[in-house]
Design a protein around this motif. Structure first.
Motif, PDB file in Angstrom:
ATOM      1  N   ARG A  31      16.163 -21.921   5.895  1.00 23.53           N
ATOM      2  CA  ARG A  31      16.041 -21.861   7.353  1.00 23.53           C
ATOM      3  C   ARG A  31      16.839 -20.755   8.027  1.00 23.53           C
ATOM      4  NH1 ARG A  31      17.359 -26.939  10.335  1.00 23.53           N
ATOM      5  NH2 ARG A  31      16.294 -25.797  11.960  1.00 23.53           N
ATOM      6  N   PHE A  32      17.841 -20.220   7.349  1.00 27.23           N
ATOM      7  CA  PHE A  32      18.746 -19.289   8.010  1.00 27.23           C
ATOM      8  C   PHE A  32      18.955 -18.014   7.200  1.00 27.23           C
ATOM      9  CE2 PHE A  32      19.784 -23.632   9.208  1.00 27.23           C
ATOM     10  CZ  PHE A  32      19.685 -23.558  10.592  1.00 27.23           C
ATOM     11  N   PRO A  33      17.898 -17.285   6.911  1.00 29.61           N
ATOM     12  CA  PRO A  33      18.044 -16.094   6.066  1.00 29.61           C
ATOM     13  C   PRO A  33      18.905 -14.999   6.699  1.00 29.61           C
ATOM     14  CG  PRO A  33      15.815 -16.233   6.935  1.00 29.61           C
ATOM     15  CD  PRO A  33      16.502 -17.524   7.275  1.00 29.61           C
ATOM     16  N   ARG A  34      18.910 -14.878   7.999  1.00 30.05           N
ATOM     17  CA  ARG A  34      19.758 -13.842   8.631  1.00 30.05           C
ATOM     18  C   ARG A  34      21.235 -14.185   8.487  1.00 30.05           C
ATOM     19  NH1 ARG A  34      16.662 -13.029  14.221  1.00 30.05           N
ATOM     20  NH2 ARG A  34      14.613 -13.159  13.304  1.00 30.05           N
ATOM     21  N   THR A  35      21.555 -15.459   8.663  1.00 32.91           N
ATOM     22  CA  THR A  35      22.944 -15.889   8.470  1.00 32.91           C
ATOM     23  C   THR A  35      23.341 -15.713   7.013  1.00 32.91           C
ATOM     24  OG1 THR A  35      22.696 -17.481  10.262  1.00 32.91           O
ATOM     25  CG2 THR A  35      24.549 -17.809   8.769  1.00 32.91           C
ATOM     26  N   ARG A  36      22.433 -16.063   6.098  1.00 34.53           N
ATOM     27  CA  ARG A  36      22.690 -15.845   4.668  1.00 34.53           C
ATOM     28  C   ARG A  36      22.966 -14.372   4.388  1.00 34.53           C
ATOM     29  NH1 ARG A  36      17.553 -15.934   1.842  1.00 34.53           N
ATOM     30  NH2 ARG A  36      17.569 -13.909   2.847  1.00 34.53           N
ATOM     31  N   ASP A  37      22.166 -13.493   4.974  1.00 33.07           N
ATOM     32  CA  ASP A  37      22.346 -12.057   4.741  1.00 33.07           C
ATOM     33  C   ASP A  37      23.691 -11.563   5.271  1.00 33.07           C
ATOM     34  OD1 ASP A  37      19.880 -12.097   3.528  1.00 33.07           O
ATOM     35  OD2 ASP A  37      18.825 -11.121   5.195  1.00 33.07           O
ATOM     36  N   LEU A  38      24.134 -12.102   6.411  1.00 25.76           N
ATOM     37  CA  LEU A  38      25.451 -11.737   6.944  1.00 25.76           C
ATOM     38  C   LEU A  38      26.560 -12.208   6.008  1.00 25.76           C
ATOM     39  CD1 LEU A  38      24.959 -12.493  10.738  1.00 25.76           C
ATOM     40  CD2 LEU A  38      25.271 -10.229   9.695  1.00 25.76           C
TER      41      LEU A  38
ATOM     42  N   GLU B 116      26.619  -9.911   2.981  1.00 24.51           N
ATOM     43  CA  GLU B 116      27.268  -8.642   3.326  1.00 24.51           C
ATOM     44  C   GLU B 116      28.778  -8.796   3.521  1.00 24.51           C
ATOM     45  OE1 GLU B 116      25.222  -7.407   6.861  1.00 24.51           O
ATOM     46  OE2 GLU B 116      23.296  -7.312   5.816  1.00 24.51           O
ATOM     47  N   GLY B 117      29.243 -10.025   3.648  1.00 27.42           N
ATOM     48  CA  GLY B 117      30.663 -10.266   3.869  1.00 27.42           C
ATOM     49  C   GLY B 117      31.061 -10.231   5.326  1.00 27.42           C
ATOM     50  N   ALA B 118      30.078 -10.120   6.223  1.00 31.82           N
ATOM     51  CA  ALA B 118      30.363  -9.982   7.651  1.00 31.82           C
ATOM     52  C   ALA B 118      30.793 -11.284   8.306  1.00 31.82           C
ATOM     53  CB  ALA B 118      29.137  -9.416   8.373  1.00 31.82           C
ATOM     54  N   VAL B 119      30.372 -12.418   7.748  1.00 31.49           N
ATOM     55  CA  VAL B 119      30.795 -13.722   8.261  1.00 31.49           C
ATOM     56  C   VAL B 119      31.306 -14.556   7.097  1.00 31.49           C
ATOM     57  CG1 VAL B 119      29.134 -13.709  10.179  1.00 31.49           C
ATOM     58  CG2 VAL B 119      28.527 -14.846   8.048  1.00 31.49           C
ATOM     59  N   GLY B 120      32.088 -15.559   7.421  1.00 30.77           N
ATOM     60  CA  GLY B 120      32.622 -16.445   6.401  1.00 30.77           C
ATOM     61  C   GLY B 120      31.756 -17.681   6.222  1.00 30.77           C
ATOM     62  N   THR B 121      32.041 -18.411   5.168  1.00 30.42           N
ATOM     63  CA  THR B 121      31.297 -19.628   4.869  1.00 30.42           C
ATOM     64  C   THR B 121      31.414 -20.635   6.004  1.00 30.42           C
ATOM     65  OG1 THR B 121      31.731 -19.287   2.525  1.00 30.42           O
ATOM     66  CG2 THR B 121      31.029 -21.477   3.166  1.00 30.42           C
ATOM     67  N   ILE B 122      32.584 -20.712   6.604  1.00 33.21           N
ATOM     68  CA  ILE B 122      32.781 -21.678   7.702  1.00 33.21           C
ATOM     69  C   ILE B 122      31.859 -21.341   8.859  1.00 33.21           C
ATOM     70  CG2 ILE B 122      34.445 -22.382   9.438  1.00 33.21           C
ATOM     71  CD1 ILE B 122      36.056 -23.247   7.260  1.00 33.21           C
ATOM     72  N   THR B 123      31.725 -20.058   9.173  1.00 30.15           N
ATOM     73  CA  THR B 123      30.834 -19.645  10.260  1.00 30.15           C
ATOM     74  C   THR B 123      29.388 -19.982   9.908  1.00 30.15           C
ATOM     75  OG1 THR B 123      32.347 -17.872  10.875  1.00 30.15           O
ATOM     76  CG2 THR B 123      30.073 -17.681  11.647  1.00 30.15           C
ATOM     77  N   ALA B 124      28.979 -19.691   8.677  1.00 29.45           N
ATOM     78  CA  ALA B 124      27.615 -20.019   8.250  1.00 29.45           C
ATOM     79  C   ALA B 124      27.377 -21.523   8.338  1.00 29.45           C
ATOM     80  CB  ALA B 124      27.377 -19.516   6.829  1.00 29.45           C
ATOM     81  N   GLN B 125      28.368 -22.317   7.928  1.00 26.90           N
ATOM     82  CA  GLN B 125      28.235 -23.773   8.004  1.00 26.90           C
ATOM     83  C   GLN B 125      28.120 -24.236   9.448  1.00 26.90           C
ATOM     84  OE1 GLN B 125      28.195 -26.089   5.127  1.00 26.90           O
ATOM     85  NE2 GLN B 125      27.184 -27.078   6.842  1.00 26.90           N
ATOM     86  N   LYS B 126      28.852 -23.616  10.350  1.00 26.53           N
ATOM     87  CA  LYS B 126      28.770 -23.968  11.767  1.00 26.53           C
ATOM     88  C   LYS B 126      27.376 -23.703  12.324  1.00 26.53           C
ATOM     89  CE  LYS B 126      33.618 -23.471  12.974  1.00 26.53           C
ATOM     90  NZ  LYS B 126      34.633 -22.729  13.745  1.00 26.53           N
ATOM     91  N   VAL B 127      26.761 -22.602  11.924  1.00 27.69           N
ATOM     92  CA  VAL B 127      25.397 -22.297  12.348  1.00 27.69           C
ATOM     93  C   VAL B 127      24.447 -23.385  11.865  1.00 27.69           C
ATOM     94  CG1 VAL B 127      23.448 -20.697  12.059  1.00 27.69           C
ATOM     95  CG2 VAL B 127      25.748 -19.808  12.512  1.00 27.69           C
ATOM     96  N   VAL B 128      24.548 -23.736  10.593  1.00 23.53           N
ATOM     97  CA  VAL B 128      23.683 -24.767  10.019  1.00 23.53           C
ATOM     98  C   VAL B 128      23.905 -26.102  10.732  1.00 23.53           C
ATOM     99  CG1 VAL B 128      23.221 -26.106   7.922  1.00 23.53           C
ATOM    100  CG2 VAL B 128      23.469 -23.633   7.791  1.00 23.53           C
ATOM    101  N   ASP B 129      25.171 -26.474  10.944  1.00 23.21           N
ATOM    102  CA  ASP B 129      25.480 -27.746  11.599  1.00 23.21           C
ATOM    103  C   ASP B 129      24.984 -27.769  13.045  1.00 23.21           C
ATOM    104  OD1 ASP B 129      26.705 -28.581   9.275  1.00 23.21           O
ATOM    105  OD2 ASP B 129      28.748 -28.289  10.029  1.00 23.21           O
ATOM    106  N   ALA B 130      25.172 -26.662  13.762  1.00 22.68           N
ATOM    107  CA  ALA B 130      24.771 -26.600  15.175  1.00 22.68           C
ATOM    108  C   ALA B 130      23.250 -26.710  15.339  1.00 22.68           C
ATOM    109  CB  ALA B 130      25.269 -25.310  15.816  1.00 22.68           C
ATOM    110  N   CYS B 131      22.525 -26.305  14.311  1.00 27.36           N
ATOM    111  CA  CYS B 131      21.062 -26.322  14.380  1.00 27.36           C
ATOM    112  C   CYS B 131      20.443 -27.533  13.697  1.00 27.36           C
ATOM    113  CB  CYS B 131      20.494 -25.037  13.778  1.00 27.36           C
ATOM    114  SG  CYS B 131      20.976 -23.557  14.697  1.00 27.36           S
ATOM    115  N   ALA B 132      21.280 -28.434  13.213  1.00 23.94           N
ATOM    116  CA  ALA B 132      20.760 -29.638  12.544  1.00 23.94           C
ATOM    117  C   ALA B 132      19.855 -30.401  13.502  1.00 23.94           C
ATOM    118  CB  ALA B 132      21.904 -30.523  12.067  1.00 23.94           C
ATOM    119  N   GLY B 133      18.686 -30.760  13.037  1.00 18.80           N
ATOM    120  CA  GLY B 133      17.745 -31.514  13.860  1.00 18.80           C
ATOM    121  C   GLY B 133      16.825 -30.666  14.698  1.00 18.80           C
ATOM    122  N   LEU B 134      17.085 -29.360  14.754  1.00 14.58           N
ATOM    123  CA  LEU B 134      16.205 -28.473  15.507  1.00 14.58           C
ATOM    124  C   LEU B 134      15.089 -27.983  14.603  1.00 14.58           C
ATOM    125  CD1 LEU B 134      18.836 -26.274  17.375  1.00 14.58           C
ATOM    126  CD2 LEU B 134      17.636 -28.283  18.242  1.00 14.58           C
ATOM    127  N   ASP B 135      13.926 -27.742  15.190  1.00 17.32           N
ATOM    128  CA  ASP B 135      12.853 -27.184  14.364  1.00 17.32           C
ATOM    129  C   ASP B 135      12.821 -25.684  14.480  1.00 17.32           C
ATOM    130  OD1 ASP B 135      11.771 -26.762  16.853  1.00 17.32           O
ATOM    131  OD2 ASP B 135      10.198 -28.259  16.614  1.00 17.32           O
TER     132      ASP B 135
END
Length: 144
Positions: A115-122, A125-144
């Motif tokens: 669901r989040f290939p752009r976040t995965r790509d960041l 690349e090392g531009a974001v941390g795992t915690i940030t990626a997890q926050k994106v996934v959590d914030a979008c939980a339940g959204l289509d």
């Protein structure tokens, strides 16, 4: 790309990181505060990329489902994003992590892949941390 090639490259990267770490342990006292924190930031980017490698690998592994039947085990391959119920156990045994930590890494990798290939790509690349990626996934939980 095959597993052996990837494993060899990971081993070489790990050895280089260990070599850099040993050099820093021995000669880090000569760094200024700013230089030390700048190096720490650069190294965190490397760690972010390594976390992405873990997440992507775990996501590919989690899509395999093994079912037992009267004829023996049968393997079914699902699309990226599927997480087999045994994937956390299988990963924790390989990585030396607790099952909970392994499970979170597997689920994150699957979500990033599906669901989040752009976040995965960041993350790759090392531009974001795992915690940030997890926050994106959590914030979008339940959204289509």
């Amino acid at each position: 790309m095959d597993r052996g090639t990837i494993s060899s490259r990971i081993a070489a990267l790990r050895e280089e990181c260990a070599r850099l770490g040993r050099e820093l342990v021995e000669s880090g006292q000569g760094l200024s505060s700013g230089d030390a924190f700048e190096l720490a930031g650069e190294a965190q980017g490397l760690a972010n990329s390594a976390d992405a490698l873990v997440a992507v690998s775990a996501a590919w592994g989690a899509r395999f489902e093994t079912r037992l039947s009267g004829d023996g085990p049968a393997e079914r391959v699902h699309p990226l994003g599927f997480v087999d119920g045994m994937s956390a156990v299988m990963f924790c045994l390989e990585a030396g992590l607790t099952e909970g930590v392994a499970g979170r890494k597997v689920v994150l990798g699957a979500a990033l892949g599906e669901r989040f290939p752009r976040t995965r790509d960041l993350l790759v690349e090392g531009a974001v941390g795992t915690i940030t990626a997890q926050k994106v996934v959590d914030a979008c939980a339940g959204l289509d």
